[in-house]
Design an enzyme around this catalytic site. Sequence first.
Site, mmCIF file in Angstrom:
data_model
loop_
_atom_site.group_PDB
_atom_site.id
_atom_site.type_symbol
_atom_site.label_atom_id
_atom_site.label_comp_id
_atom_site.label_asym_id
_atom_site.label_seq_id
_atom_site.Cartn_x
_atom_site.Cartn_y
_atom_site.Cartn_z
ATOM 1 N N HIS A 473 0.837 -1.051 0.094
ATOM 2 C CA HIS A 473 -0.067 -0.055 -0.033
ATOM 3 C C HIS A 473 0.844 1.524 0.033
ATOM 4 O O HIS A 473 0.737 2.213 0.991
ATOM 5 C CB HIS A 473 -0.913 0.037 1.107
ATOM 6 C CG HIS A 473 -1.781 -1.311 1.381
ATOM 7 N ND1 HIS A 473 -2.663 -1.539 2.648
ATOM 8 C CD2 HIS A 473 -2.401 -2.040 0.413
ATOM 9 C CE1 HIS A 473 -3.394 -2.676 2.095
ATOM 10 N NE2 HIS A 473 -3.248 -2.829 0.994
ATOM 11 N N GLN A 474 1.632 1.362 -0.859
ATOM 12 C CA GLN A 474 2.796 2.315 -0.918
ATOM 13 C C GLN A 474 1.937 3.707 -1.349
ATOM 14 O O GLN A 474 1.039 3.684 -2.216
ATOM 15 C CB GLN A 474 3.802 2.183 -2.050
ATOM 16 C CG GLN A 474 4.693 1.104 -1.506
ATOM 17 C CD GLN A 474 6.199 0.856 -2.494
ATOM 18 O OE1 GLN A 474 6.916 1.738 -2.255
ATOM 19 N NE2 GLN A 474 6.054 0.091 -3.287
#
Length: 537
Positions: A473-474
């Site tokens: 989930h950058q």
Amino acid sequence: MNNIQLNQHDFAAAVRANQAALRGALAASYDFIVCGAGSSGSVVAARLAENPEVRVLLLEAGGDDEVASVIEPAQWPLNLNTERDWGFVAQPNRHLNGRAIPMNMGKVLGGGSSINVMLWARGHRADWDYFAAEAGDAAWNYASVLKIYQRIEDWHGPADPERRGTGGPVYVAPAHQPKPAATVMLDAARSLGVPTFDSPNGAMMEGHGGAAINDLRIRDGKRLSVFRSYTYPRMAQPNLTVLTGALVSRLTFENNRVTGVEVLLDGEPRLFGAAREVVLSLGAVNTPKLLMQSGIGPEQELRRHGIPVRQHLAGVGQNHQDHVSFGCIWEYKAPQEVGNGGSEATLYWKSDAALDAPDMLHCQVEFPVPSAENAGPHVPQHGWTMFAGLAHPKSRGQVLLSGRQPTDTAVIHANTLGDPDDVKAALRSVEMCRELGNAAAFRPLVERESMPGQLAPQDMENWLRNSAVTYWHQSCTAKMGRDELSVVNADLQVYGIARLRIADASIMPRITTGNTMAPCVVIGERAADLIKADYGI
């Protein structure tokens, strides 16, 4: 074939013919160019193309999504480290005992929504209110965003008219016939005093959190990517051109006004003009990379690579955030079926009631998933994993350049567990996770706890550093806001640059509570609404 199948077949043929014709006769300029066909870019391109008079070019570096590993929910792990994955790896991290952890990201039509676990997680009320406060614009607050969710959802779960919508492009439903590991997890949560809900969205994300069967983007046993829900239905139109194998290499300018993009199309350089705007939806790694290689970013970083500075923006590539998790594993007494891609239940909870949003993010997976460092003979052949995660880690990383060429990879300093408070939060999260997995409710199903088990404090901390992995989930590397590290304003326009917006997870001021696909769809919807209003389309 029945009529529906025939219609789908005819439409697919029309799409192929139309897109082949458009690719064979590419224009020199389009009204709008959207870079990246992921969970935000697919939305922007489709919404702009609703107007038949608007010419839209959607560029995707990856390839087609018509492969079994994308379509079949259970096959999602087979996409990792293939041509459908950018294959990013963070730099070796001393806080993780020197480990360099994979940071996979979708490189295919649909982006992450084509290779993820298909969870629909809206984010917490406090996340969106924080966005609004940072942006100085109430259009980003929870009440406003809730209206967007209601507008776009096609909810097939228990009725909740105050929070859920029907008839929109985004089909969402609770996991169909969840397996025992998921339903028992809810029993275990209740035994610990954690409330359970019909959905992990809605009321559950307005308070302290809770546990629920996951909302998924699966219909009739098949994945529904954001691309398939938004863009594909418009690909028979003559005003929407979708190019795969199109690596955006640089922005083009007239002074500080964006005029188009340079692209490597199947390896060959091409130039496309944008009569109105360019929208970057390349994700939290490639969006700051393209900005910096185009001369927009921290002056020191640009000069280090000999890139002329067009606009100094200190925050480009900074504020990198990601959800980190730690795989706690239990052995089954007997083999169990895996359902709906393997992730059917989740838990969000606060370790401190004073927090504005849950800080624990627990995601259940119905098979054993150790880190590479923790894999070994003690990992059971048949078991399940509870990823004890941090919903709001304090650690901040950065994305830098390795060079000025489009094929030079970005350098990701994730700095996972770099803040000592994250280690303390991880210990609390794992402790709660172990209480869940070892609760009486699991005894008919579980033989033993495989890892981490009861460890001495120093050993547990070492286990954490060896087990930490990303939730993929950058985000937050080109954040929206009004301070010196902000890259875009409330309208998603890049500071100091005309006719350039960003619409992807990189604009988040802080990472949302839960998986990021649904918030990225909202970001795409907001971008499209803003652009339509500005140009009267």
